[in-house]
Design a protein around this motif. Sequence first.
Motif, PDB file in Angstrom:
ATOM      1  N   ARG A  19       0.842  -1.206   0.000  1.00  0.00           N
ATOM      2  CA  ARG A  19       0.000   0.000   0.000  1.00  0.00           C
ATOM      3  C   ARG A  19       0.875   1.252   0.000  1.00  0.00           C
ATOM      4  N   ARG A  20       1.906   1.284   0.848  1.00  0.00           N
ATOM      5  CA  ARG A  20       2.836   2.424   0.872  1.00  0.00           C
ATOM      6  C   ARG A  20       3.552   2.569  -0.459  1.00  0.00           C
ATOM      7  N   PHE A  21       4.020   1.450  -1.009  1.00  0.00           N
ATOM      8  CA  PHE A  21       4.762   1.476  -2.272  1.00  0.00           C
ATOM      9  C   PHE A  21       3.928   2.089  -3.393  1.00  0.00           C
ATOM     10  N   TYR A  22       2.744   1.567  -3.629  1.00  0.00           N
ATOM     11  CA  TYR A  22       1.925   2.063  -4.735  1.00  0.00           C
ATOM     12  C   TYR A  22       1.419   3.485  -4.468  1.00  0.00           C
ATOM     13  N   GLY A  23       1.139   3.792  -3.219  1.00  0.00           N
ATOM     14  CA  GLY A  23       0.654   5.123  -2.882  1.00  0.00           C
ATOM     15  C   GLY A  23       1.745   6.174  -2.854  1.00  0.00           C
ATOM     16  N   GLU A  24       2.896   5.845  -2.263  1.00  0.00           N
ATOM     17  CA  GLU A  24       3.954   6.841  -2.084  1.00  0.00           C
ATOM     18  C   GLU A  24       4.964   6.861  -3.226  1.00  0.00           C
ATOM     19  N   VAL A  25       5.449   5.722  -3.653  1.00  0.00           N
ATOM     20  CA  VAL A  25       6.457   5.690  -4.716  1.00  0.00           C
ATOM     21  C   VAL A  25       5.865   6.171  -6.035  1.00  0.00           C
ATOM     22  N   PHE A  26       4.668   5.676  -6.368  1.00  0.00           N
ATOM     23  CA  PHE A  26       4.037   6.068  -7.628  1.00  0.00           C
ATOM     24  C   PHE A  26       3.037   7.205  -7.464  1.00  0.00           C
ATOM     25  N   GLY A  27       2.663   7.511  -6.236  1.00  0.00           N
ATOM     26  CA  GLY A  27       1.694   8.574  -6.004  1.00  0.00           C
ATOM     27  C   GLY A  27       0.310   8.235  -6.524  1.00  0.00           C
ATOM     28  N   LEU A  28      -0.032   6.942  -6.498  1.00  0.00           N
ATOM     29  CA  LEU A  28      -1.333   6.520  -7.012  1.00  0.00           C
ATOM     30  C   LEU A  28      -2.442   6.854  -6.017  1.00  0.00           C
ATOM     31  N   GLU A  29      -3.569   7.294  -6.542  1.00  0.00           N
ATOM     32  CA  GLU A  29      -4.738   7.592  -5.729  1.00  0.00           C
ATOM     33  C   GLU A  29      -5.378   6.283  -5.271  1.00  0.00           C
ATOM     34  N   GLU A  30      -5.669   6.224  -3.987  1.00  0.00           N
ATOM     35  CA  GLU A  30      -6.305   5.030  -3.424  1.00  0.00           C
ATOM     36  C   GLU A  30      -7.820   5.138  -3.559  1.00  0.00           C
ATOM     37  N   GLY A  31      -8.434   4.014  -3.899  1.00  0.00           N
ATOM     38  CA  GLY A  31      -9.891   3.945  -3.977  1.00  0.00           C
ATOM     39  C   GLY A  31     -10.435   3.180  -2.792  1.00  0.00           C
ATOM     40  N   ARG A  32     -11.379   2.290  -3.055  1.00  0.00           N
ATOM     41  CA  ARG A  32     -11.969   1.474  -1.995  1.00  0.00           C
ATOM     42  C   ARG A  32     -10.908   0.558  -1.393  1.00  0.00           C
ATOM     43  N   LEU A  92      11.786   7.660  -9.917  1.00  0.00           N
ATOM     44  CA  LEU A  92      12.209   6.391  -9.325  1.00  0.00           C
ATOM     45  C   LEU A  92      13.709   6.396  -9.024  1.00  0.00           C
ATOM     46  N   GLU A  93      14.504   6.935  -9.934  1.00  0.00           N
ATOM     47  CA  GLU A  93      15.948   7.022  -9.702  1.00  0.00           C
ATOM     48  C   GLU A  93      16.255   7.913  -8.508  1.00  0.00           C
ATOM     49  N   SER A  94      15.533   9.041  -8.371  1.00  0.00           N
ATOM     50  CA  SER A  94      15.768   9.962  -7.252  1.00  0.00           C
ATOM     51  C   SER A  94      15.397   9.333  -5.913  1.00  0.00           C
ATOM     52  N   LEU A  95      14.489   8.362  -5.937  1.00  0.00           N
ATOM     53  CA  LEU A  95      14.089   7.649  -4.718  1.00  0.00           C
ATOM     54  C   LEU A  95      15.015   6.476  -4.401  1.00  0.00           C
ATOM     55  N   GLY A  96      16.039   6.274  -5.246  1.00  0.00           N
ATOM     56  CA  GLY A  96      16.985   5.175  -5.027  1.00  0.00           C
ATOM     57  C   GLY A  96      16.419   3.811  -5.360  1.00  0.00           C
ATOM     58  N   THR A  97      15.479   3.759  -6.283  1.00  0.00           N
ATOM     59  CA  THR A  97      14.838   2.503  -6.667  1.00  0.00           C
ATOM     60  C   THR A  97      15.863   1.508  -7.197  1.00  0.00           C
ATOM     61  N   ARG A  98      15.742   0.270  -6.757  1.00  0.00           N
ATOM     62  CA  ARG A  98      16.546  -0.820  -7.312  1.00  0.00           C
ATOM     63  C   ARG A  98      15.776  -1.400  -8.482  1.00  0.00           C
ATOM     64  N   PHE A  99      16.321  -1.267  -9.660  1.00  0.00           N
ATOM     65  CA  PHE A  99      15.666  -1.756 -10.867  1.00  0.00           C
ATOM     66  C   PHE A  99      16.107  -3.185 -11.167  1.00  0.00           C
ATOM     67  N   VAL A 100      15.192  -3.974 -11.697  1.00  0.00           N
ATOM     68  CA  VAL A 100      15.539  -5.282 -12.252  1.00  0.00           C
ATOM     69  C   VAL A 100      16.236  -5.034 -13.592  1.00  0.00           C
ATOM     70  N   ILE A 101      15.676  -4.110 -14.372  1.00  0.00           N
ATOM     71  CA  ILE A 101      16.278  -3.648 -15.624  1.00  0.00           C
ATOM     72  C   ILE A 101      16.200  -2.122 -15.600  1.00  0.00           C
ATOM     73  N   GLU A 102      17.359  -1.480 -15.614  1.00  0.00           N
ATOM     74  CA  GLU A 102      17.443  -0.015 -15.555  1.00  0.00           C
ATOM     75  C   GLU A 102      16.700   0.625 -16.725  1.00  0.00           C
ATOM     76  N   PRO A 103      16.218   1.852 -16.543  1.00  0.00           N
ATOM     77  CA  PRO A 103      15.587   2.568 -17.653  1.00  0.00           C
ATOM     78  C   PRO A 103      16.541   2.657 -18.845  1.00  0.00           C
ATOM     79  N   HIS A 104      16.031   2.259 -20.010  1.00  0.00           N
ATOM     80  CA  HIS A 104      16.854   2.294 -21.226  1.00  0.00           C
ATOM     81  C   HIS A 104      15.946   2.219 -22.460  1.00  0.00           C
TER      82      HIS A 104
END
Length: 141
Positions: A19-32, A92-104
């Motif tokens: 819940r924190r990840f999707y809400g805070e990292v992506f800033g997604l709006e929570e519904g029900r 995501l990079e500014s948050l220090g995200t560990r990527f499985v495959i880096e943006p490219h």
Amino acid sequence: MSLSPFHLAIPVYDLAAARRFYGEVFGLEEGRSSTQWVDFNFYGHQLVIHEHPRTASQESAHTNPVDGHDVPVPHFGVVLEWSEWEALAERLESLGTRFVIEPHIRFKGQVGEQATMFLLDPCGNALEFKAFKDIDQLFAK
């Protein structure tokens, strides 16, 4: 291009962390929500995280080779506008995200050229975000 929203329900073994990840990292709006699931507005689509014991694919993702990278299977995500993808990659990079495959850029100079990146949520679900400079290349062969 006008699309109908999709609905995707995924398993998470730590509802609070997801819940924190999707809400805070992506800033997604929570519904029900309830004590066992949470709806999110995933770029105009309905993503639901459901509390569920850890799955085999969350323990150890299978991969398939794609353009020189090991792509985790299963995975899900969304195709963004190019500028949205760049902004998300930067966030995501500014948050220090560990990527499985880096943006490219994948398939550079070929049919279907696209920007892509892969990461895992806290419960091991693989996500891919991609963008095309020419959206008509989405299904091009």
